[in-house]
Design a protein around this motif. Structure first.
Motif, PDB file in Angstrom:
ATOM      1  N   MET A  41     -33.472 -41.297  19.131  1.00 39.85           N
ATOM      2  CA  MET A  41     -33.744 -42.694  19.443  1.00 39.85           C
ATOM      3  C   MET A  41     -33.525 -42.962  20.927  1.00 39.85           C
ATOM      4  O   MET A  41     -32.664 -42.342  21.568  1.00 39.85           O
ATOM      5  CB  MET A  41     -32.837 -43.611  18.622  1.00 39.85           C
ATOM      6  CG  MET A  41     -32.886 -43.376  17.122  1.00 39.85           C
ATOM      7  SD  MET A  41     -34.478 -43.796  16.381  1.00 39.85           S
ATOM      8  CE  MET A  41     -34.424 -45.599  16.494  1.00 39.85           C
ATOM      9  N   VAL A  42     -34.298 -43.903  21.469  1.00 48.37           N
ATOM     10  CA  VAL A  42     -34.130 -44.294  22.868  1.00 48.37           C
ATOM     11  C   VAL A  42     -33.973 -45.809  22.954  1.00 48.37           C
ATOM     12  O   VAL A  42     -34.512 -46.556  22.134  1.00 48.37           O
ATOM     13  CB  VAL A  42     -35.317 -43.837  23.748  1.00 48.37           C
ATOM     14  CG1 VAL A  42     -35.286 -42.334  23.939  1.00 48.37           C
ATOM     15  CG2 VAL A  42     -36.653 -44.287  23.178  1.00 48.37           C
ATOM     16  N   LYS A  43     -33.217 -46.234  23.959  1.00 51.68           N
ATOM     17  CA  LYS A  43     -32.976 -47.657  24.197  1.00 51.68           C
ATOM     18  C   LYS A  43     -33.963 -48.139  25.250  1.00 51.68           C
ATOM     19  O   LYS A  43     -33.899 -47.739  26.408  1.00 51.68           O
ATOM     20  CB  LYS A  43     -31.541 -47.882  24.663  1.00 51.68           C
ATOM     21  CG  LYS A  43     -31.158 -49.349  24.805  1.00 51.68           C
ATOM     22  CD  LYS A  43     -29.685 -49.480  25.195  1.00 51.68           C
ATOM     23  CE  LYS A  43     -29.267 -50.939  25.268  1.00 51.68           C
ATOM     24  NZ  LYS A  43     -27.815 -51.063  25.610  1.00 51.68           N
ATOM     25  N   LEU A  44     -34.862 -48.989  24.848  1.00 54.19           N
ATOM     26  CA  LEU A  44     -35.976 -49.445  25.673  1.00 54.19           C
ATOM     27  C   LEU A  44     -35.647 -50.827  26.240  1.00 54.19           C
ATOM     28  O   LEU A  44     -35.235 -51.722  25.493  1.00 54.19           O
ATOM     29  CB  LEU A  44     -37.213 -49.487  24.786  1.00 54.19           C
ATOM     30  CG  LEU A  44     -38.586 -49.817  25.313  1.00 54.19           C
ATOM     31  CD1 LEU A  44     -39.626 -49.223  24.354  1.00 54.19           C
ATOM     32  CD2 LEU A  44     -38.792 -51.322  25.384  1.00 54.19           C
ATOM     33  N   LEU A  70     -36.029 -46.727  30.064  1.00 55.96           N
ATOM     34  CA  LEU A  70     -35.109 -46.269  29.036  1.00 55.96           C
ATOM     35  C   LEU A  70     -33.698 -46.240  29.606  1.00 55.96           C
ATOM     36  O   LEU A  70     -33.471 -45.741  30.708  1.00 55.96           O
ATOM     37  CB  LEU A  70     -35.499 -44.880  28.534  1.00 55.96           C
ATOM     38  CG  LEU A  70     -36.936 -44.715  28.034  1.00 55.96           C
ATOM     39  CD1 LEU A  70     -37.167 -43.286  27.547  1.00 55.96           C
ATOM     40  CD2 LEU A  70     -37.271 -45.723  26.949  1.00 55.96           C
ATOM     41  N   ALA A  71     -32.753 -46.769  28.820  1.00 56.37           N
ATOM     42  CA  ALA A  71     -31.368 -46.878  29.290  1.00 56.37           C
ATOM     43  C   ALA A  71     -30.383 -46.253  28.309  1.00 56.37           C
ATOM     44  O   ALA A  71     -29.199 -46.578  28.336  1.00 56.37           O
ATOM     45  CB  ALA A  71     -31.014 -48.342  29.525  1.00 56.37           C
ATOM     46  N   GLY A  72     -30.870 -45.376  27.460  1.00 59.22           N
ATOM     47  CA  GLY A  72     -29.951 -44.723  26.544  1.00 59.22           C
ATOM     48  C   GLY A  72     -30.694 -43.870  25.538  1.00 59.22           C
ATOM     49  O   GLY A  72     -31.911 -43.984  25.373  1.00 59.22           O
ATOM     50  N   TYR A  73     -29.936 -42.999  24.880  1.00 59.04           N
ATOM     51  CA  TYR A  73     -30.493 -42.209  23.785  1.00 59.04           C
ATOM     52  C   TYR A  73     -29.418 -42.011  22.729  1.00 59.04           C
ATOM     53  O   TYR A  73     -28.211 -42.103  23.005  1.00 59.04           O
ATOM     54  CB  TYR A  73     -31.020 -40.850  24.274  1.00 59.04           C
ATOM     55  CG  TYR A  73     -29.938 -39.875  24.685  1.00 59.04           C
ATOM     56  CD1 TYR A  73     -29.292 -39.067  23.745  1.00 59.04           C
ATOM     57  CD2 TYR A  73     -29.541 -39.768  26.013  1.00 59.04           C
ATOM     58  CE1 TYR A  73     -28.284 -38.185  24.122  1.00 59.04           C
ATOM     59  CE2 TYR A  73     -28.539 -38.894  26.398  1.00 59.04           C
ATOM     60  CZ  TYR A  73     -27.912 -38.108  25.447  1.00 59.04           C
ATOM     61  OH  TYR A  73     -26.902 -37.242  25.809  1.00 59.04           O
ATOM     62  N   ASP A  74     -29.865 -41.754  21.516  1.00 56.78           N
ATOM     63  CA  ASP A  74     -28.965 -41.451  20.407  1.00 56.78           C
ATOM     64  C   ASP A  74     -29.562 -40.277  19.645  1.00 56.78           C
ATOM     65  O   ASP A  74     -30.610 -40.411  19.010  1.00 56.78           O
ATOM     66  CB  ASP A  74     -28.818 -42.674  19.495  1.00 56.78           C
ATOM     67  CG  ASP A  74     -27.812 -42.443  18.360  1.00 56.78           C
ATOM     68  OD1 ASP A  74     -27.337 -41.297  18.205  1.00 56.78           O
ATOM     69  OD2 ASP A  74     -27.512 -43.408  17.633  1.00 56.78           O
ATOM     70  N   MET A  96     -25.089 -38.931  22.252  1.00 49.71           N
ATOM     71  CA  MET A  96     -25.472 -40.330  22.491  1.00 49.71           C
ATOM     72  C   MET A  96     -24.931 -40.782  23.836  1.00 49.71           C
ATOM     73  O   MET A  96     -23.814 -40.432  24.212  1.00 49.71           O
ATOM     74  CB  MET A  96     -24.919 -41.233  21.387  1.00 49.71           C
ATOM     75  CG  MET A  96     -25.232 -42.707  21.581  1.00 49.71           C
ATOM     76  SD  MET A  96     -24.654 -43.720  20.198  1.00 49.71           S
ATOM     77  CE  MET A  96     -25.264 -45.321  20.717  1.00 49.71           C
ATOM     78  N   LYS A  97     -25.755 -41.525  24.552  1.00 49.91           N
ATOM     79  CA  LYS A  97     -25.290 -42.097  25.813  1.00 49.91           C
ATOM     80  C   LYS A  97     -26.101 -43.346  26.123  1.00 49.91           C
ATOM     81  O   LYS A  97     -27.318 -43.382  25.902  1.00 49.91           O
ATOM     82  CB  LYS A  97     -25.428 -41.096  26.961  1.00 49.91           C
ATOM     83  CG  LYS A  97     -24.950 -41.668  28.294  1.00 49.91           C
ATOM     84  CD  LYS A  97     -24.754 -40.615  29.347  1.00 49.91           C
ATOM     85  CE  LYS A  97     -24.235 -41.248  30.629  1.00 49.91           C
ATOM     86  NZ  LYS A  97     -23.818 -40.256  31.620  1.00 49.91           N
ATOM     87  N   GLU A  98     -25.417 -44.366  26.639  1.00 48.84           N
ATOM     88  CA  GLU A  98     -26.077 -45.581  27.098  1.00 48.84           C
ATOM     89  C   GLU A  98     -25.701 -45.837  28.548  1.00 48.84           C
ATOM     90  O   GLU A  98     -24.539 -45.686  28.936  1.00 48.84           O
ATOM     91  CB  GLU A  98     -25.664 -46.784  26.248  1.00 48.84           C
ATOM     92  CG  GLU A  98     -26.134 -46.727  24.813  1.00 48.84           C
ATOM     93  CD  GLU A  98     -25.769 -47.987  24.042  1.00 48.84           C
ATOM     94  OE1 GLU A  98     -26.210 -49.082  24.451  1.00 48.84           O
ATOM     95  OE2 GLU A  98     -25.032 -47.867  23.044  1.00 48.84           O
ATOM     96  N   LEU A  99     -26.691 -46.224  29.343  1.00 51.18           N
ATOM     97  CA  LEU A  99     -26.447 -46.622  30.718  1.00 51.18           C
ATOM     98  C   LEU A  99     -26.077 -48.104  30.756  1.00 51.18           C
ATOM     99  O   LEU A  99     -26.504 -48.877  29.895  1.00 51.18           O
ATOM    100  CB  LEU A  99     -27.704 -46.393  31.565  1.00 51.18           C
ATOM    101  CG  LEU A  99     -28.256 -44.972  31.613  1.00 51.18           C
ATOM    102  CD1 LEU A  99     -29.516 -44.935  32.481  1.00 51.18           C
ATOM    103  CD2 LEU A  99     -27.221 -43.990  32.126  1.00 51.18           C
ATOM    104  N   PRO A 100     -25.306 -48.518  31.755  1.00 51.10           N
ATOM    105  CA  PRO A 100     -25.032 -49.952  31.900  1.00 51.10           C
ATOM    106  C   PRO A 100     -26.315 -50.692  32.270  1.00 51.10           C
ATOM    107  O   PRO A 100     -27.091 -50.220  33.105  1.00 51.10           O
ATOM    108  CB  PRO A 100     -24.005 -50.002  33.036  1.00 51.10           C
ATOM    109  CG  PRO A 100     -24.200 -48.722  33.791  1.00 51.10           C
ATOM    110  CD  PRO A 100     -24.650 -47.704  32.792  1.00 51.10           C
ATOM    111  N   VAL A 101     -26.547 -51.813  31.633  1.00 52.24           N
ATOM    112  CA  VAL A 101     -27.739 -52.621  31.899  1.00 52.24           C
ATOM    113  C   VAL A 101     -27.284 -53.982  32.422  1.00 52.24           C
ATOM    114  O   VAL A 101     -26.533 -54.690  31.748  1.00 52.24           O
ATOM    115  CB  VAL A 101     -28.598 -52.799  30.631  1.00 52.24           C
ATOM    116  CG1 VAL A 101     -29.827 -53.660  30.934  1.00 52.24           C
ATOM    117  CG2 VAL A 101     -29.028 -51.442  30.080  1.00 52.24           C
ATOM    118  N   PHE A 102     -27.712 -54.327  33.617  1.00 51.68           N
ATOM    119  CA  PHE A 102     -27.326 -55.612  34.196  1.00 51.68           C
ATOM    120  C   PHE A 102     -28.014 -56.753  33.447  1.00 51.68           C
ATOM    121  O   PHE A 102     -29.062 -56.574  32.820  1.00 51.68           O
ATOM    122  CB  PHE A 102     -27.680 -55.664  35.689  1.00 51.68           C
ATOM    123  CG  PHE A 102     -29.155 -55.667  35.978  1.00 51.68           C
ATOM    124  CD1 PHE A 102     -29.863 -56.854  36.076  1.00 51.68           C
ATOM    125  CD2 PHE A 102     -29.847 -54.474  36.145  1.00 51.68           C
ATOM    126  CE1 PHE A 102     -31.229 -56.864  36.335  1.00 51.68           C
ATOM    127  CE2 PHE A 102     -31.214 -54.467  36.404  1.00 51.68           C
ATOM    128  CZ  PHE A 102     -31.902 -55.666  36.503  1.00 51.68           C
TER     129      PHE A 102
END
Length: 203
Positions: A166-169, A155-159, A1-7
């Protein structure tokens, strides 16, 4: 799992296309340009590419962001058919990069016609490399995804810790976790895909 910082701009993650009420075409069809704006700000904040955003990175605000969308608009202009191929987005964003003297960002497209396993592998690789992933979705058989039909987002992350990848949209000023399989399985032969972004150190 990883998430990028989102401004954030105000309460928005990124910015909300629907809030661009003063520009009808950007409001209804500016998703390609807005995705490019978000990607530019991410690269400026986290990858040292400060030339990509012409305003104050330490004080992101709606006024400057809206001005930035007008800067990006000529390169990725809304159009009746939409920015409906990966190459159109790459060409438009490349022209913007050239206009600000940025020549080290390399891009290539990965068609959604690839296998799900390949899509998962590449999304994971990109995010593990701290790169945002622009995503084009065209038609989709699932009515629950109508907001993402003929639409660009990123996309700014996945799990990958559960059964589903899963992806963070990021779009419309918010985020949502979705199954990549659900996004990828559009039910149509013609698909969009993703953009791979590379800087010199990760080629």
């Amino acid at each position: 799992m990883k998430e990028l910082p989102v401004f954030k701009i105000g309460n928005y993650y990124g910015y909300d296309q629907k809030a661009l009420s003063a520009d009808h075409w950007m409001n209804v069809g500016g998703c390609g340009a807005i995705t490019a704006c978000d990607v530019s700000i991410y690269l400026a904040l986290h990858c040292g590419r400060t030339d990509l955003y012409p305003y104050d990175l330490q004080h992101l605000n709606a006024v400057d962001y809206i001005r930035f969308t007008q800067t990006m608009k000529p390169f990725l202009r809304p159009r009746p058919s939409g920015i409906d191929t990966l190459d159109l987005w790459i060409d438009g964003y490349s022209e913007y990069l050239d206009s600000v003297g940025e020549h080290d960002v390399y891009m290539q497209g990965l068609s959604g016609a690839c296998s799900l396993a390949e899509m998962e592998r590449i999304v994971k690789k990109e995010i593990d490399s701290n790169m945002p992933v622009p995503y084009l979705n065209l038609r989709h058989h699932n009515p629950a995804l109508n907001d993402y039909v003929w639409h660009w987002f990123w996309l700014a992350g996945y799990d990958d810790s559960q059964d589903e990848f899963m992806v963070k949209l990021i779009t419309y000023g918010t985020y949502r976790w979705l199954s990549l399989k659900e996004l990828w399985d559009t039910g149509y032969e013609r698909k969009g895909g993703i953009i791979l972004l590379h800087l010199p150190w990760d080629r």
